[in-house]
Structures are given as structure tokens and as C-alpha cells.
Design an enzyme around this catalytic site. Sequence first.
Site, PDB file in Angstrom:
ATOM      1  CD  GLN A 107     -27.049 -12.281   9.342  1.00 30.27           C
ATOM      2  OE1 GLN A 107     -26.699 -13.447   9.373  1.00 30.27           O
ATOM      3  NE2 GLN A 107     -27.390 -11.682   8.218  1.00 30.27           N
ATOM      4  CG  HIS A 125     -24.390 -12.555  14.468  1.00 28.05           C
ATOM      5  ND1 HIS A 125     -24.242 -12.763  13.115  1.00 28.05           N
ATOM      6  CD2 HIS A 125     -25.307 -13.468  14.885  1.00 28.05           C
ATOM      7  CE1 HIS A 125     -25.030 -13.777  12.751  1.00 28.05           C
ATOM      8  NE2 HIS A 125     -25.676 -14.211  13.795  1.00 28.05           N
TER       9      HIS A 125
HETATM   10  N1  APR Z   1     -24.819  -4.983  -2.106  1.00 27.26           N
HETATM   11  C1  APR Z   1     -25.672  -6.050  -2.104  1.00 27.26           C
HETATM   12  N2  APR Z   1     -25.289  -7.318  -1.775  1.00 27.26           N
HETATM   13  C2  APR Z   1     -23.992  -7.491  -1.468  1.00 27.26           C
HETATM   14  C3  APR Z   1     -23.038  -6.432  -1.500  1.00 27.26           C
HETATM   15  C4  APR Z   1     -23.512  -5.128  -1.827  1.00 27.26           C
HETATM   16  N3  APR Z   1     -22.709  -4.070  -1.836  1.00 27.26           N
HETATM   17  N4  APR Z   1     -21.822  -6.943  -1.132  1.00 27.26           N
HETATM   18  C5  APR Z   1     -22.020  -8.282  -0.918  1.00 27.26           C
HETATM   19  N5  APR Z   1     -23.313  -8.612  -1.118  1.00 27.26           N
HETATM   20  C6  APR Z   1     -23.983  -9.895  -0.886  1.00 27.26           C
HETATM   21  C7  APR Z   1     -23.146 -11.129  -1.184  1.00 27.26           C
HETATM   22  O1  APR Z   1     -23.296 -11.503  -2.530  1.00 27.26           O
HETATM   23  C8  APR Z   1     -23.762 -12.163  -0.239  1.00 27.26           C
HETATM   24  O2  APR Z   1     -24.913 -12.773  -0.828  1.00 27.26           O
HETATM   25  O3  APR Z   1     -24.228  -9.948   0.511  1.00 27.26           O
HETATM   26  C9  APR Z   1     -24.229 -11.306   0.953  1.00 27.26           C
HETATM   27  C10 APR Z   1     -23.320 -11.400   2.182  1.00 27.26           C
HETATM   28  O4  APR Z   1     -23.457 -12.701   2.684  1.00 27.26           O
HETATM   29  P1  APR Z   1     -22.392 -13.277   3.741  1.00 27.26           P
HETATM   30  O5  APR Z   1     -21.036 -12.932   3.302  1.00 27.26           O
HETATM   31  O6  APR Z   1     -22.738 -14.709   3.951  1.00 27.26           O
HETATM   32  O7  APR Z   1     -22.676 -12.400   5.049  1.00 27.26           O
HETATM   33  P2  APR Z   1     -23.837 -12.609   6.132  1.00 27.26           P
HETATM   34  O8  APR Z   1     -25.068 -13.157   5.502  1.00 27.26           O
HETATM   35  O9  APR Z   1     -23.945 -11.355   6.866  1.00 27.26           O
HETATM   36  O10 APR Z   1     -23.177 -13.732   7.075  1.00 27.26           O
HETATM   37  C11 APR Z   1     -23.869 -14.083   8.228  1.00 27.26           C
HETATM   38  O11 APR Z   1     -22.013 -15.395   8.989  1.00 27.26           O
HETATM   39  O12 APR Z   1     -19.767 -15.560   9.071  1.00 27.26           O
HETATM   40  C12 APR Z   1     -20.877 -15.316   9.826  1.00 27.26           C
HETATM   41  O13 APR Z   1     -21.101 -14.083  11.825  1.00 27.26           O
HETATM   42  C13 APR Z   1     -20.868 -13.935  10.460  1.00 27.26           C
HETATM   43  O14 APR Z   1     -22.693 -12.377  10.702  1.00 27.26           O
HETATM   44  C14 APR Z   1     -22.039 -13.233   9.798  1.00 27.26           C
HETATM   45  C15 APR Z   1     -22.923 -14.375   9.368  1.00 27.26           C
END
Ligand code: APR
Length: 268
Positions: A107, A125
Site C-alpha cells: 500500500q 496505491h
Molecule cells: N512494526 C510493526 N507494525 C508497525 C510499525 C512497525 N515498525 N509501525 C507501525 N506499525 C503498525 C501500526 O500500529 C498500525 O497498525 O502498522 C499499522 C499501520 O497502519 P496504518 O497507519 O493504517 O497504515 P496502512 O494500513 O498502510 O494504511 C493504509 O491508508 O491512509 C491510507 O493510502 C494510505 O496506504 C495507506 C492506507
Amino acid sequence: MGDLIKKAAQDLIKSHYAIALTGAGISTESGIPDFRGPSGIWTKNPQAERKAYQSYQEFLADPKKWWEERLSGASLLGDLEKAKPNAGHFALVELERMGLLKCVITQNVDALHEKAGALNVIEYHGSVLKLRCVDCGSRFKQEEYNLEKLRAEGALPPRCPKCRGVIKTDGVAFGEPIPNDVAHRSVDETRKCDLMLICGTSAVVYPFANLPRLARQRKDGVPETIIIEVNADPTPLTEEKISDYLIRGKTGEILLRLVETIRRIREG
Ligand code: APR
């Protein structure tokens, strides 16, 4: 955690077609904030999230104005082009080189999987390094367009050299359809896989979050796909038991230990 890493290593070694799904969590150890984690961009700035939900409609309504705003504002994600891959990205490349990982569906728009050396990456994405024609779907490298010059000449929005369609950044905005080529390849890979390793995503954004559910669907006569989450927090996939197990912690640390454990098992 050690037992689960060992279990994941054994599951990967036994797998025939494993793929990885990744989200912003795999890039936080590269200094790029995620969105919904404790210090995520949307968590800290709900106003920015609301604005992001309007972006695609604003682009459709007035692509010239959209580009002018974009070229005068700073990216919420900071200077992604300067970011460097971390241990988590390199570990997935290692699994690919071991012949265990067939594809990464991400993503993330940060191109860090490619920068780490991954060969088969689907940018679900889009990519911060690319532009895309919204009519014919052709993609171009950012540097193929001098956007500042186009702005100075009043020649925004940029146009597609193939069909004269309007060019947009390749990043897929909220409400924007996932480009067909990316959507079809992702479903193909998901249907083929017998193991799915899901790293660093809250799994709440659709249609990406459908891929694990599609993988969970029983295929006649085919053993269930094994679905493993590596994430700092449980997700709806954990709660709804879409995943078989969650290895809770940092992707950089866990994926590195996973590769080391596989090496040890293989060396016997
Ligand atoms: N190791 C493991 N997990 C992690 C770490 C890490 N170093 N850092 C953060 N996390 C976890 C967070 O706790 C959270 O559960 O990764 C997850 C990230 O989730 P989001 O911030 O929601 O990101 P994502 O799932 O990629 O979002 C999807 O949403 O905003 C839109 O287009 C954007 O591609 C993105 C999509």
C-alpha cells in the site's frame, strides 16, 4: 514471540507460493510516519485526513487548480524520495532471493521495496516516483515532466503524450479507483498464494483489506491459505480470525529474525 517466529519459518519453508502484503508500518523504521498508529499522520491531524478524502473530487473538478495547490504545498509524508529501506524491507528481499517469497503487494507509495532490491512488487496505491494518465493509465517517471516549468507557462495540468489525457500523481487518492492492471495482478497473486505474510498494516482500508479475505476463501480441494500477521497491534484480521496468527512487534526486528531462523533450519 520466538515460538511464533519459528512456526512462521516452518510455514514459509513448507509453502509453495508465499506472498507478502505490506503497509505503512513497515516504513516507520525508515522515519516515515504511518497513518493510524499512535503517532500516525491521521491520528495526529484528523483535519488533514478529512482534506485527503476530498482530494480526488477536487482533482476531477479542477485538475489545473489541484496541481497548482500540490506544487505549492509540502507533502504530509515528508521527503519520501530521501527515505532509505530498513531491515524489514531487506528481509523480504532476502525471502525473495531464497525463493520463498514470490511477490510483495504494498500500500506504500514510498518505493522502498524496490530500493531494497525487491523484484516483484505491486504498488497497489501507486508510487511517489511516478505520474499516471487518468484516461489511458500510462505511467511516467516524475522527472519526465518539468512541472515547475509547466506551472510558470500556465500549462498545467500535464498531459499524456499518448492520448492527451490529464496526468495525475500515481498515488491513489481516497475514492479513486485502483488502476485495473494493479487490481487484477493483486487478485491473481492472492488466488495463487498458499501463504500470505501481512506486515505493518492496520488492514482497515479497502479494497486492499479484501485481499486477505479473498485468500481466506476456501478453494476446492486446496488446503487453506496460511495467513500470518506481523504488526505492532492486533487488527480486524486478528479479531475476525482471518489471520491464523499475529506476531506482535516491530517488522524490522521480526522479519530479520524470521530470515535468520529459516537459514538455521535449512542449515539443519
Ligand atoms: N512494526 C510493526 N507494525 C508497525 C510499525 C512497525 N515498525 N509501525 C507501525 N506499525 C503498525 C501500526 O500500529 C498500525 O497498525 O502498522 C499499522 C499501520 O497502519 P496504518 O497507519 O493504517 O497504515 P496502512 O494500513 O498502510 O494504511 C493504509 O491508508 O491512509 C491510507 O493510502 C494510505 O496506504 C495507506 C492506507
